[in-house]
Write an enzyme that holds these catalytic residues in place. Structure first.
Site, PDB file in Angstrom:
ATOM      1  N   LYS A  13      12.577  -3.888  44.292  1.00  0.00           N
ATOM      2  CA  LYS A  13      11.259  -3.374  43.889  1.00  0.00           C
ATOM      3  C   LYS A  13      10.321  -4.509  43.461  1.00  0.00           C
ATOM      4  O   LYS A  13       9.180  -4.585  43.899  1.00  0.00           O
ATOM      5  CB  LYS A  13      11.416  -2.352  42.737  1.00  0.00           C
ATOM      6  CG  LYS A  13      12.363  -1.208  43.055  1.00  0.00           C
ATOM      7  CD  LYS A  13      12.501  -0.243  41.895  1.00  0.00           C
ATOM      8  CE  LYS A  13      13.112  -0.822  40.646  1.00  0.00           C
ATOM      9  NZ  LYS A  13      14.535  -1.242  40.805  1.00  0.00           N
ATOM     10  N   ARG A  85      11.592   6.445  34.751  1.00  0.00           N
ATOM     11  CA  ARG A  85      13.043   6.342  34.946  1.00  0.00           C
ATOM     12  C   ARG A  85      13.754   7.607  34.497  1.00  0.00           C
ATOM     13  O   ARG A  85      14.971   7.694  34.646  1.00  0.00           O
ATOM     14  CB  ARG A  85      13.575   5.172  34.129  1.00  0.00           C
ATOM     15  CG  ARG A  85      13.844   3.899  34.937  1.00  0.00           C
ATOM     16  CD  ARG A  85      14.152   2.814  33.942  1.00  0.00           C
ATOM     17  NE  ARG A  85      15.011   1.777  34.363  1.00  0.00           N
ATOM     18  CZ  ARG A  85      14.605   0.547  34.692  1.00  0.00           C
ATOM     19  NH1 ARG A  85      13.338   0.262  34.766  1.00  0.00           N
ATOM     20  NH2 ARG A  85      15.482  -0.381  34.953  1.00  0.00           N
ATOM     21  N   ARG A 124      20.491 -13.356  41.077  1.00  0.00           N
ATOM     22  CA  ARG A 124      19.034 -13.344  40.879  1.00  0.00           C
ATOM     23  C   ARG A 124      18.593 -14.423  39.876  1.00  0.00           C
ATOM     24  O   ARG A 124      19.198 -14.595  38.835  1.00  0.00           O
ATOM     25  CB  ARG A 124      18.611 -11.963  40.356  1.00  0.00           C
ATOM     26  CG  ARG A 124      17.152 -11.891  39.902  1.00  0.00           C
ATOM     27  CD  ARG A 124      16.633 -10.490  39.864  1.00  0.00           C
ATOM     28  NE  ARG A 124      17.206  -9.677  38.807  1.00  0.00           N
ATOM     29  CZ  ARG A 124      16.876  -8.407  38.603  1.00  0.00           C
ATOM     30  NH1 ARG A 124      15.990  -7.811  39.386  1.00  0.00           N
ATOM     31  NH2 ARG A 124      17.422  -7.727  37.623  1.00  0.00           N
ATOM     32  N   ARG A 157      18.765 -13.509  34.026  1.00  0.00           N
ATOM     33  CA  ARG A 157      18.594 -12.531  32.958  1.00  0.00           C
ATOM     34  C   ARG A 157      19.917 -12.229  32.265  1.00  0.00           C
ATOM     35  O   ARG A 157      20.947 -12.165  32.915  1.00  0.00           O
ATOM     36  CB  ARG A 157      18.003 -11.234  33.541  1.00  0.00           C
ATOM     37  CG  ARG A 157      16.502 -11.287  33.704  1.00  0.00           C
ATOM     38  CD  ARG A 157      15.964 -10.134  34.491  1.00  0.00           C
ATOM     39  NE  ARG A 157      16.480  -8.824  34.114  1.00  0.00           N
ATOM     40  CZ  ARG A 157      16.066  -7.683  34.658  1.00  0.00           C
ATOM     41  NH1 ARG A 157      15.116  -7.705  35.583  1.00  0.00           N
ATOM     42  NH2 ARG A 157      16.568  -6.545  34.285  1.00  0.00           N
ATOM     43  N   ARG A 168      23.970  -0.320  33.881  1.00  0.00           N
ATOM     44  CA  ARG A 168      22.624  -0.024  34.406  1.00  0.00           C
ATOM     45  C   ARG A 168      22.698   0.854  35.662  1.00  0.00           C
ATOM     46  O   ARG A 168      21.871   1.738  35.849  1.00  0.00           O
ATOM     47  CB  ARG A 168      21.869  -1.334  34.695  1.00  0.00           C
ATOM     48  CG  ARG A 168      21.411  -2.025  33.403  1.00  0.00           C
ATOM     49  CD  ARG A 168      21.192  -3.514  33.588  1.00  0.00           C
ATOM     50  NE  ARG A 168      20.111  -3.803  34.505  1.00  0.00           N
ATOM     51  CZ  ARG A 168      20.021  -4.925  35.207  1.00  0.00           C
ATOM     52  NH1 ARG A 168      20.952  -5.857  35.116  1.00  0.00           N
ATOM     53  NH2 ARG A 168      18.995  -5.108  36.019  1.00  0.00           N
TER      54      ARG A 168
HETATM   55  P1  ADP Z   1      14.571  -4.902  41.436  1.00  0.00           P
HETATM   56  O1  ADP Z   1      13.171  -5.277  41.012  1.00  0.00           O
HETATM   57  O2  ADP Z   1      14.598  -3.632  42.242  1.00  0.00           O
HETATM   58  O3  ADP Z   1      15.545  -4.860  40.287  1.00  0.00           O
HETATM   59  P2  ADP Z   1      14.561  -7.510  42.749  1.00  0.00           P
HETATM   60  O4  ADP Z   1      13.327  -7.436  43.587  1.00  0.00           O
HETATM   61  O5  ADP Z   1      14.489  -8.353  41.517  1.00  0.00           O
HETATM   62  O6  ADP Z   1      15.108  -6.024  42.416  1.00  0.00           O
HETATM   63  O7  ADP Z   1      15.750  -8.016  43.690  1.00  0.00           O
HETATM   64  C1  ADP Z   1      17.055  -8.243  43.139  1.00  0.00           C
HETATM   65  C2  ADP Z   1      17.635  -9.523  43.765  1.00  0.00           C
HETATM   66  O8  ADP Z   1      17.938  -9.284  45.134  1.00  0.00           O
HETATM   67  C3  ADP Z   1      16.712 -10.725  43.726  1.00  0.00           C
HETATM   68  O9  ADP Z   1      17.490 -11.870  43.510  1.00  0.00           O
HETATM   69  C4  ADP Z   1      16.058 -10.728  45.114  1.00  0.00           C
HETATM   70  O10 ADP Z   1      15.736 -12.049  45.543  1.00  0.00           O
HETATM   71  C5  ADP Z   1      17.165 -10.138  45.979  1.00  0.00           C
HETATM   72  N1  ADP Z   1      16.663  -9.250  47.038  1.00  0.00           N
HETATM   73  C6  ADP Z   1      15.575  -8.419  46.997  1.00  0.00           C
HETATM   74  N2  ADP Z   1      15.450  -7.735  48.148  1.00  0.00           N
HETATM   75  C7  ADP Z   1      16.496  -8.119  48.936  1.00  0.00           C
HETATM   76  C8  ADP Z   1      16.917  -7.775  50.258  1.00  0.00           C
HETATM   77  N3  ADP Z   1      16.227  -6.881  50.971  1.00  0.00           N
HETATM   78  N4  ADP Z   1      18.034  -8.365  50.752  1.00  0.00           N
HETATM   79  C9  ADP Z   1      18.727  -9.269  49.985  1.00  0.00           C
HETATM   80  N5  ADP Z   1      18.375  -9.639  48.752  1.00  0.00           N
HETATM   81  C10 ADP Z   1      17.270  -9.073  48.219  1.00  0.00           C
HETATM   82  P1  AMP Z   2      14.288  -3.756  34.648  1.00  0.00           P
HETATM   83  O1  AMP Z   2      13.603  -5.076  34.477  1.00  0.00           O
HETATM   84  O2  AMP Z   2      13.445  -2.730  35.326  1.00  0.00           O
HETATM   85  O3  AMP Z   2      15.656  -3.908  35.273  1.00  0.00           O
HETATM   86  O4  AMP Z   2      14.524  -3.189  33.169  1.00  0.00           O
HETATM   87  C1  AMP Z   2      15.296  -3.906  32.232  1.00  0.00           C
HETATM   88  C2  AMP Z   2      15.632  -2.992  31.048  1.00  0.00           C
HETATM   89  O5  AMP Z   2      14.438  -2.587  30.362  1.00  0.00           O
HETATM   90  C3  AMP Z   2      16.342  -1.674  31.401  1.00  0.00           C
HETATM   91  O6  AMP Z   2      17.749  -1.839  31.548  1.00  0.00           O
HETATM   92  C4  AMP Z   2      15.976  -0.803  30.184  1.00  0.00           C
HETATM   93  O7  AMP Z   2      16.752  -1.126  29.053  1.00  0.00           O
HETATM   94  C5  AMP Z   2      14.535  -1.235  29.914  1.00  0.00           C
HETATM   95  N1  AMP Z   2      13.555  -0.414  30.649  1.00  0.00           N
HETATM   96  C6  AMP Z   2      12.704  -0.841  31.625  1.00  0.00           C
HETATM   97  N2  AMP Z   2      11.946   0.176  32.064  1.00  0.00           N
HETATM   98  C7  AMP Z   2      12.327   1.272  31.376  1.00  0.00           C
HETATM   99  C8  AMP Z   2      11.938   2.647  31.392  1.00  0.00           C
HETATM  100  N3  AMP Z   2      10.986   3.092  32.226  1.00  0.00           N
HETATM  101  N4  AMP Z   2      12.569   3.501  30.546  1.00  0.00           N
HETATM  102  C9  AMP Z   2      13.522   3.075  29.704  1.00  0.00           C
HETATM  103  N5  AMP Z   2      13.948   1.807  29.637  1.00  0.00           N
HETATM  104  C10 AMP Z   2      13.356   0.896  30.456  1.00  0.00           C
END
Ligand code: ADP
Ligand code: AMP
Length: 213
Positions: A13, A85, A124, A157, A168
């Site tokens: 995303k 969420r 990541r 992270r 998660r």
């Molecule tokens: P989200 O925001 O949904 O948690 P991210 O965009 O941060 O996910 O992506 C998670 C990890 O996977 C990052 O390290 C990113 O570079 C990698 N990634 C994102 N999209 C893809 C894909 N289509 N194929 C492989 N790796 C991906």
């Molecule tokens: P994310 O960066 O989206 O993976 O979110 C990291 C963490 O932030 C999650 O594991 C939750 O603890 C918190 N968080 C982010 N967005 C929300 C949401 N919409 N509702 C509740 N917790 C959230």
């Protein structure tokens, strides 16, 4: 246009939000990034959110909804990354947009196999200042540990560790997947194949949104 990017942690995303921001000038609002910024700044909200985030569970709905209200007050297209969420958050979003006289939000589901998510998340690397993320294997930066864009340091992270990732994904399964039906039944859901490589996912999104913007 208010677009909800829906999908589990690691679905891509945030990666795609940056592409859409650049291409269409839509603003990404990432609740995770806002919460992490609050933690760095030591705000009350940051302190309240800390234990939930470290455990990989959800921050309570009332805190999140209060945090999002001012973010949603302005006009202009927005990409909601990580919100809503829960069904309570989705109801609050619908109510708020209605109150503001805005169109209802529509959602794009990043359809992905859970099997790939552990590797995506443990590999990541993120720029905490901008939220841009890279991956050791799937999207490496030009120089290890450094953002191609602004030269800022990349970090892993704390919640991208195996144990928190498992929680998660479980939380997503239990508390967030009901939103798929929520948006589907009101005809507001489009699915994309998020298992594909990054560029191929971007292409699907650009084709989809190019047609409607
Ligand atoms: P989200 O925001 O949904 O948690 P991210 O965009 O941060 O996910 O992506 C998670 C990890 O996977 C990052 O390290 C990113 O570079 C990698 N990634 C994102 N999209 C893809 C894909 N289509 N194929 C492989 N790796 C991906
Ligand atoms: P994310 O960066 O989206 O993976 O979110 C990291 C963490 O932030 C999650 O594991 C939750 O603890 C918190 N968080 C982010 N967005 C929300 C949401 N919409 N509702 C509740 N917790 C959230």
């Amino acid at each position: 246009m208010i677009l909800v990017l829906l999908g589990p942690p690691g679905a891509g995303k945030g990666t795609q939000a940056k592409v859409l921001e650049e291409k269409f000038g839509m603003r990404q609002i990432s609740t995770g990034d806002i919460l992490r910024a609050n933690r760095r700044q030591g705000t009350v909200l940051g302190k309240e959110a800390q234990s939930y985030m470290d455990a990989g569970t959800l921050v309570p709905d009332d805190l999140i909804i209060r945090m999002m209200e001012p973010e949603l007050a302005s006009n202009g297209s927005k990409l909601l990354d990580g919100f809503p969420r829960t069904v309570a958050q989705a109801d609050a979003l619908d109510a708020l947009l209605k109150k503001n006289g805005a169109e209802p939000a529509t959602a794009i589901l990043f359809d992905v196999d859970f099997d790939v998510l552990m590797e995506r998340l443990t590999g990541r690397w993120t720029n905490p200042r901008t939220g841009r993320s890279y991956h050791d294997k799937f999207n490496p930066p030009k120089a290890a540990g450094v953002d191609d864009d602004d030269g800022g340091p990349l970090v892993q992270r704390d919640d991208d560790k195996a144990e928190a990732i498992k929680t998660r994904l479980d939380v997503y399964d239990k508390q967030t997947t009901p939103l798929i039906g929520y948006y589907e039944k009101s005809g507001r859901l489009t699915k994309i194949d998020a298992l594909a490589p990054i560029e191929a996912v971007s292409k699907q999104l650009l084709d989809l949104l190019g047609a409607s913007t």
